[in-house]
Design a protein around this motif. Structure first.
Motif, PDB file in Angstrom:
ATOM      1  N   UNK A  25       0.809  -1.309   0.056  1.00 14.18           N
ATOM      2  CA  UNK A  25      -0.025   0.193   0.084  1.00 14.18           C
ATOM      3  C   UNK A  25       0.838   1.525   0.177  1.00 14.18           C
ATOM      4  N   UNK A  26       2.060   1.214   0.623  1.00 12.52           N
ATOM      5  CA  UNK A  26       2.926   2.349   0.882  1.00 12.52           C
ATOM      6  C   UNK A  26       3.495   2.793  -0.634  1.00 12.52           C
ATOM      7  N   UNK A  27       4.069   1.359  -1.032  1.00 10.41           N
ATOM      8  CA  UNK A  27       4.957   1.415  -2.494  1.00 10.41           C
ATOM      9  C   UNK A  27       3.497   1.965  -3.552  1.00 10.41           C
ATOM     10  N   UNK A  33       1.849   2.559 -10.679  1.00  2.00           N
ATOM     11  CA  UNK A  33       2.075   2.027 -11.824  1.00  2.00           C
ATOM     12  C   UNK A  33       1.102   2.940 -13.014  1.00  2.00           C
ATOM     13  N   UNK A  34      -0.119   2.795 -12.325  1.00  2.00           N
ATOM     14  CA  UNK A  34      -1.206   3.427 -13.031  1.00  2.00           C
ATOM     15  C   UNK A  34      -2.040   4.441 -12.196  1.00  2.00           C
ATOM     16  N   UNK A  35      -2.861   5.248 -13.152  1.00  6.46           N
ATOM     17  CA  UNK A  35      -3.682   6.120 -12.373  1.00  6.46           C
ATOM     18  C   UNK A  35      -4.870   5.348 -12.196  1.00  6.46           C
ATOM     19  N   UNK A 183       8.120  -0.559 -11.068  1.00 13.02           N
ATOM     20  CA  UNK A 183       9.508  -0.945 -10.755  1.00 13.02           C
ATOM     21  C   UNK A 183      10.243  -0.949 -12.022  1.00 13.02           C
ATOM     22  N   UNK A 184      11.781  -0.610 -11.919  1.00 15.27           N
ATOM     23  CA  UNK A 184      12.436  -0.939 -13.167  1.00 15.27           C
ATOM     24  C   UNK A 184      12.194  -1.993 -14.159  1.00 15.27           C
ATOM     25  N   UNK A 196       5.752 -14.140 -10.273  1.00 13.44           N
ATOM     26  CA  UNK A 196       5.050 -13.481 -10.801  1.00 13.44           C
ATOM     27  C   UNK A 196       5.263 -12.053 -10.527  1.00 13.44           C
ATOM     28  N   UNK A 197       5.166 -11.260 -11.343  1.00 12.43           N
ATOM     29  CA  UNK A 197       5.163  -9.752 -11.073  1.00 12.43           C
ATOM     30  C   UNK A 197       3.847  -9.043 -11.574  1.00 12.43           C
TER      31      UNK A 197
END
Length: 280
Positions: A25-27, A33-35, A183-184, A196-197
């Protein structure tokens, strides 16, 4: 002794659940990644309320947990893993791999069988994709999954510690790979060899059927590679892809707890099953 071990397992799972949920949640706030399109307070309240409801009903309606079943199978000598003397570490590795393959196959089945898809589409009907999506499953699907897991435990006869490890991993990776985190790209490519990412699993939540019916893995990506169900990227790109189901687009219908519970009984055509994959 069994009650003590089950109590310890519950505390371990709860602690890991809260730690991963908070971390993701903090990340998501710091590096999204998306709005997101839907107001988070409503979605989070509904999705987390469903988790609480599922946990309570599962404890009430299914009196034995996977850990308790593993303890009983161990004391009774049940299961395939009792037929051969394995090194303890190999038993744990093989059991975790077997559980993960079972979850992959179950996931494919829940897309392929119309009755099961009606339950599973509650998970896919979420109009956004974030950490709570990984916790959003219909109560009947949770109960059915618990029974399947018990059957796998009885057939395998795995070490108790392997069941605990898998339960923690399944819960943690489900929240991780549903998270709205950036993430990069190089790190994402590296991690896809082992886990799985979020970018990999987000493809599975696309409204495009051939994308919905890909990337079924929860923990390990290897089953998708081996079974030919891997799709690297969504057609529209991660920022522009549409999340959810084309049959259910109204926020009040899919992001409020009563609507989520009633969704499987809707008269709408349950699109996006594997048999419909060529439509898009």
């Amino acid at each position: 002794m069994e009650e003590l071990e089950q109590s310890t397992e519950l505390m371990i799972r709860l602690g890991c659940f809260l730690a991963v949920l908070t971390g993701m949640a903090i990340w998501e706030v710091l590096l999204p990644r998306r709005v997101l399109k839907i107001r988070k307070p409503w979605r989070w309240t509904s999705n987390l309320s469903l988790v609480v409801l599922n946990s309570v009903l599962a404890r009430l309606l299914i009196p034995i947990t996977a850990v308790a079943a593993a303890l009983y199978a161990e004391s009774s000598g049940w299961g395939l893993m009792h037929l051969v003397e394995w090194p303890w570490w190999l038993e744990i590795v093989l059991a975790v791999l077997a559980f993960d393959l079972a979850i992959y196959l179950q996931h494919v089945m829940f897309h392929a069988v119309p009755l099961f898809w009606r339950l599973h589409m509650v998970h896919h009907a979420d109009l956004d994709f974030d950490v709570t999506t990984g916790l959003r499953f219909h109560t009947l699907e949770i109960l059915l999954s618990a029974l399947i897991k018990l059957a796998v435990v009885v057939v395998l006869g795995p070490p108790v510690i392997a069941v605990v490890i898998f339960e923690v991993l399944l819960n943690a990776t489900s929240m991780f790979n549903h998270s709205n985190i950036r993430m990069p790209l190089g790190l994402d490519r590296l991690l896809r060899w082992f886990v799985v990412t979020p970018d990999m699993h987000r493809v599975h939540h696309s409204v495009i059927h051939r994308e919905t019916n890909s990337n079924f893995g929860f923990n390990l990506p290897w089953w998708d590679y081996l079974m030919g169900t891997y799709r690297p990227q969504p057609q529209a790109g991660h920022e522009q892809m549409q999340i959810g189901l084309t049959s259910f687009t109204e926020e009040n219908q899919v992001d409020r707890l009563p609507g989520m519970l009633l969704l499987p009984f809707s008269r709408n055509k349950p699109a996006s099953m594997i048999e419909d994959a060529d439509e898009n």
